[in-house]
Design an enzyme around this catalytic site. Structure first.
Site, PDB file in Angstrom:
ATOM      1  N   CYS A 100     -25.810  38.946  60.189  1.00  0.00           N
ATOM      2  CA  CYS A 100     -24.654  38.159  60.628  1.00  0.00           C
ATOM      3  C   CYS A 100     -23.426  38.513  59.793  1.00  0.00           C
ATOM      4  O   CYS A 100     -22.389  37.876  59.919  1.00  0.00           O
ATOM      5  CB  CYS A 100     -24.968  36.675  60.550  1.00  0.00           C
ATOM      6  SG  CYS A 100     -25.504  36.152  58.927  1.00  0.00           S
ATOM      7  N   CYS A 160     -14.127  19.408  71.190  1.00  0.00           N
ATOM      8  CA  CYS A 160     -14.108  20.790  70.709  1.00  0.00           C
ATOM      9  C   CYS A 160     -14.639  21.713  71.815  1.00  0.00           C
ATOM     10  O   CYS A 160     -15.756  21.522  72.304  1.00  0.00           O
ATOM     11  CB  CYS A 160     -14.982  20.918  69.465  1.00  0.00           C
ATOM     12  SG  CYS A 160     -15.340  22.624  69.058  1.00  0.00           S
ATOM     13  N   ASP A 214     -33.766  39.414  58.708  1.00  0.00           N
ATOM     14  CA  ASP A 214     -32.648  38.642  59.264  1.00  0.00           C
ATOM     15  C   ASP A 214     -32.088  37.730  58.181  1.00  0.00           C
ATOM     16  O   ASP A 214     -32.193  36.512  58.261  1.00  0.00           O
ATOM     17  CB  ASP A 214     -33.138  37.842  60.489  1.00  0.00           C
ATOM     18  CG  ASP A 214     -32.013  37.117  61.206  1.00  0.00           C
ATOM     19  OD1 ASP A 214     -30.839  37.323  60.851  1.00  0.00           O
ATOM     20  OD2 ASP A 214     -32.309  36.333  62.124  1.00  0.00           O
ATOM     21  N   TYR A 254     -37.193  36.395  56.314  1.00  0.00           N
ATOM     22  CA  TYR A 254     -36.147  35.420  56.619  1.00  0.00           C
ATOM     23  C   TYR A 254     -36.386  34.890  58.037  1.00  0.00           C
ATOM     24  O   TYR A 254     -35.514  34.970  58.901  1.00  0.00           O
ATOM     25  CB  TYR A 254     -34.751  36.048  56.533  1.00  0.00           C
ATOM     26  CG  TYR A 254     -34.470  36.828  55.271  1.00  0.00           C
ATOM     27  CD1 TYR A 254     -33.923  36.200  54.167  1.00  0.00           C
ATOM     28  CD2 TYR A 254     -34.742  38.198  55.195  1.00  0.00           C
ATOM     29  CE1 TYR A 254     -33.650  36.919  53.010  1.00  0.00           C
ATOM     30  CE2 TYR A 254     -34.475  38.911  54.048  1.00  0.00           C
ATOM     31  CZ  TYR A 254     -33.935  38.275  52.956  1.00  0.00           C
ATOM     32  OH  TYR A 254     -33.662  38.985  51.825  1.00  0.00           O
ATOM     33  N   CYS A 279     -12.232  28.289  64.763  1.00  0.00           N
ATOM     34  CA  CYS A 279     -12.002  29.469  65.613  1.00  0.00           C
ATOM     35  C   CYS A 279     -10.766  30.206  65.105  1.00  0.00           C
ATOM     36  O   CYS A 279      -9.649  29.723  65.262  1.00  0.00           O
ATOM     37  CB  CYS A 279     -11.777  29.049  67.057  1.00  0.00           C
ATOM     38  SG  CYS A 279     -13.213  28.270  67.782  1.00  0.00           S
ATOM     39  N   CYS A 294      -7.131  24.657  63.124  1.00  0.00           N
ATOM     40  CA  CYS A 294      -8.549  24.424  62.817  1.00  0.00           C
ATOM     41  C   CYS A 294      -9.174  25.683  62.225  1.00  0.00           C
ATOM     42  O   CYS A 294      -8.909  26.793  62.674  1.00  0.00           O
ATOM     43  CB  CYS A 294      -9.266  24.025  64.097  1.00  0.00           C
ATOM     44  SG  CYS A 294     -11.027  23.752  63.874  1.00  0.00           S
ATOM     45  N   CYS A 309      -7.958  25.545  73.007  1.00  0.00           N
ATOM     46  CA  CYS A 309      -7.975  24.340  72.179  1.00  0.00           C
ATOM     47  C   CYS A 309      -6.583  24.123  71.604  1.00  0.00           C
ATOM     48  O   CYS A 309      -5.991  25.046  71.047  1.00  0.00           O
ATOM     49  CB  CYS A 309      -8.982  24.517  71.050  1.00  0.00           C
ATOM     50  SG  CYS A 309      -9.007  23.148  69.893  1.00  0.00           S
TER      51      CYS A 309
HETATM   52  N1  SAH Z   1     -34.678  34.830  61.928  1.00  0.00           N
HETATM   53  C1  SAH Z   1     -34.420  33.427  61.986  1.00  0.00           C
HETATM   54  C2  SAH Z   1     -33.593  32.862  60.825  1.00  0.00           C
HETATM   55  C3  SAH Z   1     -32.440  33.660  60.327  1.00  0.00           C
HETATM   56  S1  SAH Z   1     -31.320  32.808  59.247  1.00  0.00           S
HETATM   57  C4  SAH Z   1     -33.791  33.054  63.314  1.00  0.00           C
HETATM   58  O1  SAH Z   1     -33.334  33.916  64.057  1.00  0.00           O
HETATM   59  O2  SAH Z   1     -33.772  31.878  63.653  1.00  0.00           O
HETATM   60  C5  SAH Z   1     -31.823  33.283  57.674  1.00  0.00           C
HETATM   61  C6  SAH Z   1     -32.982  32.488  57.131  1.00  0.00           C
HETATM   62  O3  SAH Z   1     -33.289  33.016  55.842  1.00  0.00           O
HETATM   63  C7  SAH Z   1     -32.728  31.004  56.926  1.00  0.00           C
HETATM   64  O4  SAH Z   1     -33.737  30.275  57.584  1.00  0.00           O
HETATM   65  C8  SAH Z   1     -32.822  30.818  55.392  1.00  0.00           C
HETATM   66  O5  SAH Z   1     -33.389  29.588  55.026  1.00  0.00           O
HETATM   67  C9  SAH Z   1     -33.713  31.958  54.999  1.00  0.00           C
HETATM   68  N2  SAH Z   1     -33.600  32.480  53.605  1.00  0.00           N
HETATM   69  C10 SAH Z   1     -32.513  32.524  52.815  1.00  0.00           C
HETATM   70  N3  SAH Z   1     -32.789  33.169  51.664  1.00  0.00           N
HETATM   71  C11 SAH Z   1     -34.098  33.540  51.723  1.00  0.00           C
HETATM   72  C12 SAH Z   1     -34.964  34.268  50.841  1.00  0.00           C
HETATM   73  N4  SAH Z   1     -34.528  34.717  49.668  1.00  0.00           N
HETATM   74  N5  SAH Z   1     -36.227  34.494  51.248  1.00  0.00           N
HETATM   75  C13 SAH Z   1     -36.674  34.025  52.445  1.00  0.00           C
HETATM   76  N6  SAH Z   1     -35.894  33.341  53.317  1.00  0.00           N
HETATM   77  C14 SAH Z   1     -34.625  33.098  52.970  1.00  0.00           C
END
Ligand code: SAH
Length: 473
Positions: free
Chosen positions: A420, A163, A393, A323, A80, A77, A71
């Site tokens: 992440c 992009c 997650d 999550y 990246c 930017c 890019c």
């Molecule tokens: N496992 C899913 C989403 C992961 S992202 C996937 O792979 O698609 C993290 C998620 O946690 C988001 O959707 C966000 O809205 C949610 N989140 C953030 N804080 C939270 C909390 N305190 N309790 C429950 N969910 C939450």
């Protein structure tokens, strides 16, 4: 050494934000636009006690890992950060970043668990992988309306065309929206004053389905008249007949948060569909503008595949997917569990999760809307619901302390943590593995495996999947 001095530096390491690190006269310098192995001439931009910041003026001797970025805006930017590093060197950097965090923040002994080599994308230089883009609106110095990206750590807009990490096809839509805005004299949002209409253009694409979602984020309740909204729909459909869902998102807050809570569907459905295959299972997912969905569909299959293999379900378990977003991991887990309970804080995502269960004919998954740190302890500690395996997650900030406390009190046999951000992962692992002396009560866990996955090539971000097994006391 002082600010504005020019210095020569050899870059021997890279920091968490992708900046080069070099030493001079006992000072450590964090150097913009330099990669490991470079020798650069740089100007000092800031001096602190023991360390400083500098900006590359000229690469005197390039690193063998330096490449021509895909890019033209890569160095300006903010999207990246490490595109000037060859893909193998990016992968090495990411593995090292995860290891460093586990050791330094988590206090973990690297020889006590299996650290698996990062799962990379197949191409030599992986491009066009992002299924979701959020382009801010701005104006050129001549006053033309454009969409683009912010330069690193600023809100200065760069009009990046085509992009190279976005799935292909956004350009026609971006141009059509900007032309429409010009023709109808729409205003552009100004962050300073909080006035003006157009804030962001969100485009999402189903990698496997080709369906396109366009959501215009505006500082107002409507675009203008109904006729204007009809003309907007027509302009988008002409630009790309694959546009399946068109909506307005209302965000009138003076905030950095891109999306507001209110959504108005203008045309088509509220959602697009995406398909994900893990092993033998192919599942369909509906995604609406407000709900989270992994941005790299191909690598998501790897990520989820790893989480499923770490969970290694036998069929009689009650599994919690905390999550859970739109229920993606939950629904894959449900195929080999007795029951899965997903917990997620965003109501729209829970709606999608329920729809997705129905869409895939799954009846052993249940979804609860609320905070993981509140709902999980309530259900398991007070109402005595079983929890054999827990999948986590969380967003970048990691798990809430109340949730970690509940996990140790409940003591599920297995925890699979998808993260992440390896810094908050390491912080949470320290607590779960019993490495933090202030956390005495409850079960502690043995870290068994760590699997980094490259979901975001050319950026400094790296995803990891971790397997924890309850330690026998
Ligand atoms: N496992 C899913 C989403 C992961 S992202 C996937 O792979 O698609 C993290 C998620 O946690 C988001 O959707 C966000 O809205 C949610 N989140 C953030 N804080 C939270 C909390 N305190 N309790 C429950 N969910 C939450």
């Amino acid at each position: 050494m002082n600010k504005n001095d020019r210095i020569e530096l050899t870059i021997t390491d890279m920091g968490v934000k992708g900046e080069g690190i070099g030493k001079k006269e006992g000072y450590t310098f964090f150097v913009k636009n330099a990669v490991i192995g470079d020798t650069v001439s740089a100007v000092i931009t800031k001096m602190k006690k023991g360390y400083g910041y500098a900006k590359t003026l000229q690469v005197l001797s390039p690193s063998s890992d330096r490449i021509d970025p895909s890019c033209p805006e890569a160095s300006r930017c903010g999207g990246c950060q490490i595109m000037e590093l060859s893909y193998p060197a990016q992968l090495k950097y990411k593995e090292q970043k995860v290891k460093n965090n586990l050791e330094r923040i988590g206090g973990l002994d690297m020889s006590s668990f299996e650290f698996l080599p990062i799962i990379r994308m197949g191409e030599e230089v992986p491009l066009h992988y992002r299924n979701k883009m959020q382009y801010p609106f701005g104006r050129t110095t001549q006053g033309r309306i454009v969409t683009g990206f912010y330069a690193g750590r600023t809100h200065y807009l760069i009009e990046t065309k085509n992009c190279p990490v976005a799935l292909q096809g956004d350009e026609k839509i971006r141009q059509a929206v900007c032309a429409f805005a010009e023709q109808n004299a729409l205003s552009v949002y100004d962050e300073e004053t909080g006035t003006g209409l157009l804030r962001h253009l969100l485009i999402r694409r189903g990698y496997a389905t080709g369906q396109v979602m366009v959501c215009l984020v505006i500082n107002g309740d409507e675009l203008g008249t109904i006729e204007l909204e009809r003309a907007f729909i027509a302009a988008l459909k002409e630009a790309d007949p694959a546009v399946h869902s068109i909506s307005l998102n209302i965000n009138k807050e003076k905030t950095n948060v891109i999306l507001g809570k209110t959504l108005r569907c203008l045309s088509g459905e509220r959602y697009i569909e995406e398909k994900i295959t893990c092993g033998k299972e192919l599942l369909r997912f509906q995604i609406s503008p407000l709900s989270f969905f992994q941005v790299n569909t191909l690598q998501t299959e790897q990520l989820y595949g790893t989480a499923l293999s770490f969970a290694d379900l036998k069929g009689d378990e009650t599994v919690w997917d905390l999550y859970c977003g739109t229920g993606t991991i939950s629904l894959f887990l449900s195929k080999s569990a007795k029951k899965v309970i997903g917990v997620e804080v965003i109501p729209a995502a829970i709606e999608d999760a329920n729809e997705n269960a129905w869409l895939n004919g799954i009846d052993n998954a249940q979804f609860l809307c609320g905070k993981a740190e509140e709902l999980f302890p309530e259900a398991v500690l007070q109402e005595n619901l079983p929890a054999d395996v827990v999948v986590l997650d969380p967003p970048r900030k990691g798990c809430d302390a109340k949730l970690l406390d509940a996990l140790r009190k409940v003591g599920p046999e297995k925890i699979v943590y998808v993260s992440c951000d390896s810094a908050t992962l390491a912080r949470d692992l320290k607590i779960l593995t019993g490495g933090d002396p202030s956390w005495k009560d409850g079960a502690s866990y043995q870290l068994k495996k760590v699997q980094p996955v490259d979901m975001f090539p050319h950026t400094v971000h790296v995803e990891s999947v971790v397997l924890l097994i309850k330690a026998e006391n």
